[in-house]
Design a protein around this motif. Structure first.
Motif, mmCIF file in Angstrom:
data_model
loop_
_atom_site.group_PDB
_atom_site.id
_atom_site.type_symbol
_atom_site.label_atom_id
_atom_site.label_comp_id
_atom_site.label_asym_id
_atom_site.label_seq_id
_atom_site.Cartn_x
_atom_site.Cartn_y
_atom_site.Cartn_z
ATOM 1 N N ILE A 261 1.046 -1.382 -0.053
ATOM 2 C CA ILE A 261 0.146 0.029 -0.135
ATOM 3 C C ILE A 261 0.653 1.441 -0.277
ATOM 4 N N PHE A 262 0.287 2.575 -0.428
ATOM 5 C CA PHE A 262 1.643 3.488 -0.783
ATOM 6 C C PHE A 262 0.308 4.542 -0.477
ATOM 7 N N LEU B 46 -0.754 3.599 -11.899
ATOM 8 C CA LEU B 46 0.491 2.767 -12.015
ATOM 9 C C LEU B 46 -1.020 1.226 -12.734
ATOM 10 N N PRO B 47 0.001 0.543 -13.743
ATOM 11 C CA PRO B 47 -0.252 -0.632 -14.293
ATOM 12 C C PRO B 47 -1.402 -1.316 -13.192
ATOM 13 N N SER C 201 6.547 8.947 -12.316
ATOM 14 C CA SER C 201 7.669 8.230 -10.737
ATOM 15 C C SER C 201 8.361 6.994 -11.630
ATOM 16 N N THR C 202 9.281 7.321 -11.242
ATOM 17 C CA THR C 202 10.354 5.851 -12.017
ATOM 18 C C THR C 202 10.444 5.415 -10.095
ATOM 19 N N TRP C 203 10.295 6.124 -9.358
ATOM 20 C CA TRP C 203 10.761 4.795 -7.936
ATOM 21 C C TRP C 203 8.667 4.397 -7.762
ATOM 22 N N SER D 100 8.819 0.891 -9.505
ATOM 23 C CA SER D 100 9.550 0.312 -9.715
ATOM 24 C C SER D 100 9.077 -0.526 -8.215
ATOM 25 N N GLN D 101 8.926 0.038 -7.403
ATOM 26 C CA GLN D 101 8.298 -0.515 -6.277
ATOM 27 C C GLN D 101 6.916 -1.678 -6.402
ATOM 28 N N ALA D 102 5.924 -0.759 -6.991
ATOM 29 C CA ALA D 102 5.123 -1.431 -7.755
ATOM 30 C C ALA D 102 5.349 -2.665 -8.585
ATOM 31 N N SER D 103 6.388 -2.812 -8.940
ATOM 32 C CA SER D 103 7.025 -3.701 -9.949
ATOM 33 C C SER D 103 7.496 -4.917 -9.034
#
Length: 224
Positions: free
Chosen positions: A101-102, A160-161, A211-213, A216-219
Motif C-alpha cells: 500500500i502506498f 500505475l498499471p 514516478s520511476t520509484w 519500480s516499487q509497484a513492480s
C-alpha cells in the motif's frame, strides 16, 4: 265510504308520483353532472401534475451533461489530502498473503509504503483497506472513479498499471489520520520516499505516469 277513500288515495298517489318523479330525475341529473365535473377536475389536476413532472424531468435530463461535468471538474481539480494506492494481493510464503500500500501525501509529495499481511483462511483482510478508508472519509473517491471522471473532461487518466483501482482512493482527511487508520487494520510502514507536491488528481495522474520509484516499487510488490 271506504271505496271513496281508496279512490281519493289512489288519485293522490298518482299526483304525488307525477310531482316527485321529476324532482328525483332532476336531482339524479344534477348528481351525475356534478360527479362528472368533479371527475373532470380531478383528471385535469392529474394531467397538470403529470405535465409538471414531465417538465421537471425534461429539465433534469437537459441539465445532466452539465451536472456530470461539474461533478467531474470538482473531483479532478479540487485539492485532496492523500492518495492511497493498493496493489493486488500476492503470496508471501507458506499460507500467507500480503499486499503493498502506498500513501501519497499531496502537500509534500512524500510516499509512505506499507505492507499488509494475512493468512489465506482470512480473505476478508484483502478488502479491509477500502472499508477502513471509506469509514474514515465518506468523501473518498476510488481511483477507478477518478479516472472515469477525468475521461469525462478529456483529462489524462494515467495510473500505475499494477494497482487495484477499485481498492485505491483519493481522500480529504489528514495524512496522519489515514496512516493511523491503515495501521489499525494491521498495515506496517516500511519506508518513506520523498516526492514532489501535488494539488489535485489532474496533477497526480501525471506523477503516476512519471514516478520511476513508485513504478519500480509497484513492480517489486507484484513480483513477490
Amino acid at each position: 265510504m271506504s271505496f271513496i277513500a281508496q279512490r281519493i288515495g289512489a288519485h293522490l298517489s298518482r299526483d304525488w308520483l307525477r310531482f316527485v318523479a321529476p324532482v328525483f330525475a332532476i336531482g339524479a341529473l344534477i348528481w351525475i353532472l356534478s360527479s362528472s365535473s368533479a371527475s373532470d377536475s380531478r383528471l385535469l389536476a392529474l394531467e397538470e401534475r403529470v405535465d409538471g413532472l414531465n417538465f421537471r424531468v425534461s429539465r433534469i435530463a437537459a441539465a445532466l451533461p452539465e451536472l456530470r461535468e461539474r461533478v467531474a471538474y470538482e473531483a479532478v481539480f479540487s485539492p485532496f489530502s492523500v492518495a492511497v494506492l493498493t496493489l493486488p494481493p500476492v503470496a508471501s510464503g507458506g499460507d500467507r498473503m500480503s499486499e503493498t500500500i502506498f500513501l501519497v501525501e499531496a502537500s509534500s509529495g512524500d510516499i509512505a509504503q506499507y505492507r499488509l499481511s494475512w493468512t489465506r483462511d482470512d480473505p476478508g483482510v484483502a478488502l479491509a483497506v477500502a472499508g477502513a478508508l471509506r469509514t474514515l472519509d465518506p468523501r473518498a473517491i476510488s481511483v477507478a472513479e477518478e479516472e472515469r471522471l477525468a475521461r469525462t473532461l478529456r483529462e489524462p487518466a494515467a495510473h500505475l498499471p499494477a494497482i487495484d483501482r477499485d481498492q485505491s482512493f483519493v481522500l480529504y482527511q489528514p495524512a496522519a489520520a489515514v496512516s493511523q487508520q491503515l495501521q489499525k487494520i494491521g498495515a506496517k510502514k516500511e519506508r518513506v520516499q520523498a516526492g514532489s507536491p501535488v494539488l489535485n488528481w489532474a496533477q497526480f495522474a501525471r506523477v503516476l505516469e512519471t514516478s520511476t520509484w513508485l513504478r519500480s516499487q509497484a513492480s517489486e510488490g507484484q513480483s513477490e
